[in-house]
Design an enzyme around this catalytic site. Structure first.
Site, PDB file in Angstrom:
ATOM      1  N   ASN A   1      44.350  79.014  79.622  1.00  0.00           N
ATOM      2  CA  ASN A   1      45.036  77.960  80.383  1.00  0.00           C
ATOM      3  C   ASN A   1      45.305  76.810  79.417  1.00  0.00           C
ATOM      4  O   ASN A   1      44.399  76.075  79.059  1.00  0.00           O
ATOM      5  CB  ASN A   1      44.124  77.514  81.542  1.00  0.00           C
ATOM      6  CG  ASN A   1      44.653  76.293  82.263  1.00  0.00           C
ATOM      7  OD1 ASN A   1      45.806  75.894  82.063  1.00  0.00           O
ATOM      8  ND2 ASN A   1      43.816  75.696  83.102  1.00  0.00           N
ATOM      9  N   TRP A   2      46.555  76.694  79.010  1.00  0.00           N
ATOM     10  CA  TRP A   2      46.908  75.670  78.003  1.00  0.00           C
ATOM     11  C   TRP A   2      46.976  74.276  78.622  1.00  0.00           C
ATOM     12  O   TRP A   2      47.091  73.297  77.914  1.00  0.00           O
ATOM     13  CB  TRP A   2      48.244  76.025  77.344  1.00  0.00           C
ATOM     14  CG  TRP A   2      48.124  77.048  76.247  1.00  0.00           C
ATOM     15  CD1 TRP A   2      47.093  77.921  76.043  1.00  0.00           C
ATOM     16  CD2 TRP A   2      49.071  77.285  75.188  1.00  0.00           C
ATOM     17  NE1 TRP A   2      47.330  78.687  74.936  1.00  0.00           N
ATOM     18  CE2 TRP A   2      48.540  78.320  74.385  1.00  0.00           C
ATOM     19  CE3 TRP A   2      50.302  76.747  74.844  1.00  0.00           C
ATOM     20  CZ2 TRP A   2      49.208  78.813  73.261  1.00  0.00           C
ATOM     21  CZ3 TRP A   2      50.976  77.229  73.741  1.00  0.00           C
ATOM     22  CH2 TRP A   2      50.437  78.254  72.948  1.00  0.00           C
TER      23      TRP A   2
ATOM     24  N   GLY B   1      35.821  71.420  80.263  1.00  0.00           N
ATOM     25  CA  GLY B   1      36.127  70.485  79.185  1.00  0.00           C
ATOM     26  C   GLY B   1      34.960  69.621  78.752  1.00  0.00           C
ATOM     27  O   GLY B   1      35.141  68.646  78.020  1.00  0.00           O
TER      28      GLY B   1
ATOM     29  N   GLY C   1      40.143  77.244  78.749  1.00  0.00           N
ATOM     30  CA  GLY C   1      41.011  76.088  78.537  1.00  0.00           C
ATOM     31  C   GLY C   1      41.121  75.761  77.062  1.00  0.00           C
ATOM     32  O   GLY C   1      41.878  76.393  76.323  1.00  0.00           O
ATOM     33  N   GLY C   2      40.342  74.788  76.626  1.00  0.00           N
ATOM     34  CA  GLY C   2      40.443  74.273  75.251  1.00  0.00           C
ATOM     35  C   GLY C   2      40.471  75.341  74.171  1.00  0.00           C
ATOM     36  O   GLY C   2      41.304  75.270  73.249  1.00  0.00           O
TER      37      GLY C   2
HETATM   38  P1  PGA Z   1      37.791  74.507  79.342  1.00  0.00           P
HETATM   39  O1  PGA Z   1      38.771  74.587  80.610  1.00  0.00           O
HETATM   40  O2  PGA Z   1      37.652  75.902  78.804  1.00  0.00           O
HETATM   41  O3  PGA Z   1      38.497  73.583  78.378  1.00  0.00           O
HETATM   42  O4  PGA Z   1      36.506  73.956  79.821  1.00  0.00           O
HETATM   43  C1  PGA Z   1      38.705  75.659  81.502  1.00  0.00           C
HETATM   44  C2  PGA Z   1      39.738  75.499  82.594  1.00  0.00           C
HETATM   45  O5  PGA Z   1      39.960  74.379  83.062  1.00  0.00           O
HETATM   46  O6  PGA Z   1      40.365  76.498  83.003  1.00  0.00           O
END
Ligand code: PGA
Length: 253
Positions: A12-13, A175, A236-237
């Site tokens: 998920n960018w 995050g 995400g990240g």
């Molecule tokens: P993260 O985000 O891996 O940066 O914690 C995950 C997400 O929100 O899908």
């Protein structure tokens, strides 16, 4: 992991990425070797502006793409919205719906999330329905109840194993670098599978891919992915770094 389920690692960018960053997708494709292909599905969900170009660039790679949200309606006077049909037309296979950032920042209710998931399915996209408790809800001992309620409100009845993905993302883990213990993840994923069985019936629920999301990194992926009923990750990240994303995929494989 669930033996009979092919895992999925989805990136998920969020609101990150311009055309130059398609190089990240190309690097992921280059590293998606035969061993990985035989073991794990990959998907990247870039901003809508990049979806068509990324889908075209990944043709033949067997890496899927997805949107990060979709409108409820198929078309019409909804300024700023992107419909599920438009995502599909841009090459998408998946649509993330009900991400906690959408729920919190855009006031999306369970009913809205379900309508979006239904819109995605109507456009032959597979919705990745996100659920997860806040820090306060976990501390109050309400995590399981909150997630069960989100599932009852957000998952379209009649979904099949092949037409639904559920992502458990504790809001406090997104995050932040924090993750729940494997025991907590295991308890939650087992509860999610059981709740899905009540909503969809046991055969469908048994095959739905349940992703864990929230600070998944190369260093913790193997431990998180070894938990029962964890069938992949929503990243995400770390999905913005090709080698990190591939390392997470290898941890799943
Ligand atoms: P993260 O985000 O891996 O940066 O914690 C995950 C997400 O929100 O899908």
């Amino acid at each position: 992991m669930t033996r009979s389920i092919r895992p999925l690692v989805a990136g998920n960018w969020k609101m990150n990425g311009v055309r130059a960053d398609l190089a990240i997708a190309a690097e992921v494709a280059a590293g998606y070797d035969l061993a990985l292909k035989s073991a794990v599905d990959l998907a990247l969900c870039p901003p809508a502006t990049l979806l068509y170009m990324m889908s075209a660039a990944l043709l033949g790679s067997r890496i899927a793409t997805g949107g990060q949200d979709c409108g409820v309606a198929a078309s019409g006077a909804f300024t700023g919205e992107v419909s599920a049909a438009m995502l599909a037309d841009s090459g998408a296979t998946f649509a993330i719906v009900g991400h906690s950032e959408r729920r919190a920042l855009h006031g999306e209710t369970n009913a809205v999330v379900r309508a979006k998931a239904q819109a995605a399915q109507a456009a032959l996209l597979v919705p990745i329905v996100c659920v997860g408790e806040t820090q306060a809800e976990r501390e109050a001992g309400k995590a399981l109840a909150v997630v069960r309620k989100q599932l009852r409100g957000s998952v379209p009845e009649g979904s099949k194993a092949a037409t639904l993905v559920v992502a458990y993302e504790p809001v406090w883990a997104i995050g932040t670098g924090l993750t729940p213990t494997p025991a907590d993840v295991g308890q939650m994923h087992e509860a999610i599978r059981a709740e899905l069985a009540r909503i969809l019936g046991k055969p469908a629920a048994a095959g739905v891919r349940l992703l864990y999301g929230g600070s998944v990194k190369p260093g913790n992926a193997a431990e998180l992915m070894s938990v029962a009923h964890v069938d992949g990750a929503l990243v995400g990240g770390a999905s913005l770094k090709a080698q990190d994303f591939l390392a997470i995929a290898r941890a799943c494989a």
